[in-house]
Design a protein around this motif. Structure first.
Motif, PDB file in Angstrom:
ATOM      1  N   GLY A 151       0.654  -1.302  -0.044  1.00 35.78           N
ATOM      2  CA  GLY A 151       0.172   0.014   0.222  1.00 35.78           C
ATOM      3  C   GLY A 151       0.942   1.289  -0.011  1.00 35.78           C
ATOM      4  O   GLY A 151       0.154   2.351   0.134  1.00 35.78           O
ATOM      5  N   VAL A 152       2.133   1.351  -0.188  1.00 34.98           N
ATOM      6  CA  VAL A 152       2.978   2.188  -0.262  1.00 34.98           C
ATOM      7  C   VAL A 152       3.495   2.613  -1.713  1.00 34.98           C
ATOM      8  O   VAL A 152       4.118   1.822  -2.410  1.00 34.98           O
ATOM      9  N   LEU A 153       3.616   3.623  -2.080  1.00 38.90           N
ATOM     10  CA  LEU A 153       4.379   4.293  -3.357  1.00 38.90           C
ATOM     11  C   LEU A 153       5.773   5.060  -2.772  1.00 38.90           C
ATOM     12  O   LEU A 153       5.455   5.951  -1.975  1.00 38.90           O
ATOM     13  N   GLY A 154       6.677   4.714  -3.462  1.00 34.48           N
ATOM     14  CA  GLY A 154       8.162   5.632  -2.996  1.00 34.48           C
ATOM     15  C   GLY A 154       9.209   4.471  -1.995  1.00 34.48           C
ATOM     16  O   GLY A 154       8.805   3.702  -2.057  1.00 34.48           O
ATOM     17  N   PRO A 155       9.887   5.388  -1.521  1.00 34.02           N
ATOM     18  CA  PRO A 155      10.100   6.869  -1.215  1.00 34.02           C
ATOM     19  C   PRO A 155      10.526   7.468  -2.290  1.00 34.02           C
ATOM     20  O   PRO A 155      11.340   7.118  -3.176  1.00 34.02           O
ATOM     21  N   TYR A 156      10.076   8.784  -2.441  1.00 27.83           N
ATOM     22  CA  TYR A 156      10.618   9.768  -3.579  1.00 27.83           C
ATOM     23  C   TYR A 156      11.380  10.905  -3.016  1.00 27.83           C
ATOM     24  O   TYR A 156      11.370  11.173  -1.916  1.00 27.83           O
ATOM     25  N   TYR A 157      12.153  11.624  -4.006  1.00 24.35           N
ATOM     26  CA  TYR A 157      13.001  12.707  -3.549  1.00 24.35           C
ATOM     27  C   TYR A 157      12.169  13.795  -3.853  1.00 24.35           C
ATOM     28  O   TYR A 157      11.472  13.994  -4.917  1.00 24.35           O
ATOM     29  N   THR A 158      12.370  14.814  -3.100  1.00 16.64           N
ATOM     30  CA  THR A 158      11.538  16.112  -3.158  1.00 16.64           C
ATOM     31  C   THR A 158      11.994  16.771  -4.445  1.00 16.64           C
ATOM     32  O   THR A 158      13.225  16.521  -4.952  1.00 16.64           O
TER      33      THR A 158
END
Length: 250
Positions: A151-158
């Motif tokens: 259920g999680v997407l990422g983590p992404y960078y700002t």
């Protein structure tokens, strides 16, 4: 996130114009049901002669020569009911109701309810049953990394641009797809991308820290008779310190 509530109904009945292919001057009632749920087909017992009573009720389906259900009022069934397999015919209150406990697409079609009275001419009621099939599955995935994990997407960078898709499979009619965030619609555009497949794409440009731990929900809806099929994901970002503070001893 909570999606605005949608009332759940078991069936819907509307009066529509006569069907031209019947070659009969009769009204046709339209009933819409949801696959896997109960649907009721009404047959109204309205004799032309005041005080007259029905003596025989027969339910037919188009292209089927023998009646699906019959009820002889001269030899009443217990509690005015006739049970046959997955369906039930109930007579009472001036209505002979044919109930399917769990409709399927095979139940869809045109039905005729023929009523014979003691004194009045025979009467026919026509009901057209449409069966809605809800989407089989809805999935959210990152266009580059694939489906969400737990259920999680990422983590992404700002500052990164996120490209995600919501894909719905099957359903009749095909559903509308809508993206939600904090009870607000983010995107409601979608397209058919294959047989029984609908897709909606969402682009988050230069994602900011405010997106960290935010929930996105995609809903697939093809009827007001049932709640939309929904799936949610959590967006996670790498949260590095905004600034570093140094300490110089005295």
């Amino acid at each position: 996130m909570s999606v605005p509530p949608t009332p759940i109904l078991l069936f819907m009945v509307l009066l529509v114009a006569p069907e031209s292919n019947l070659c009969l001057d009769e009204e046709v009632w339209a009933v819409t049901g949801v696959a896997g749920r109960s649907s009721e087909l009404p047959c109204y017992l309205n004799p032309r002669t005041p005080g007259d009573q029905p003596k025989l009720i027969l339910w037919y389906k188009e292209a089927v020569r023998s009646p699906l259900f019959s009820h002889d009022m001269r030899a009443p069934q217990p509690q005015g009911r006739t049970q046959k397999g997955e369906g039930r015919l109930t007579v009472g209150g001036g209505v002979a109701t044919l109930t399917y406990h769990s409709v399927t697409p095979q139940h869809a079609g045109l039905y005729e309810c023929r009523v014979d009275f003691y004194d009045s001419p025979a009467q026919s009621n026509f009901v057209n049953l449409t069966v809605i099939e809800l989407p089989r599955s809805v999935q959210i995935l990152d266009r580059h990394t694939g489906p969400a994990k737990n259920g999680v997407l990422g983590p992404y960078y700002t500052g990164q641009t996120i490209l995600i898709s919501c894909i719905s499979l099957d359903g009749s009619p095909l559903p509308n797809l809508t993206w939600w965030k904090n009870n607000n619609i983010v995107n409601s555009e979608w397209e058919v991308t294959g047989p029984g497949q609908v897709q909606s794409d969402l682009e988050i440009s230069q994602v900011t820290r405010e997106w960290h731990n935010q929930t996105l929900t995609c809903t697939a809806s093809n009827t007001r008779l049932a709640s939309p099929v929904a799936v949610s994901v959590l967006i996670q970002l790498y949260c590095f310190p905004v600034a570093a503070m140094g300490y110089l001893p005295p």
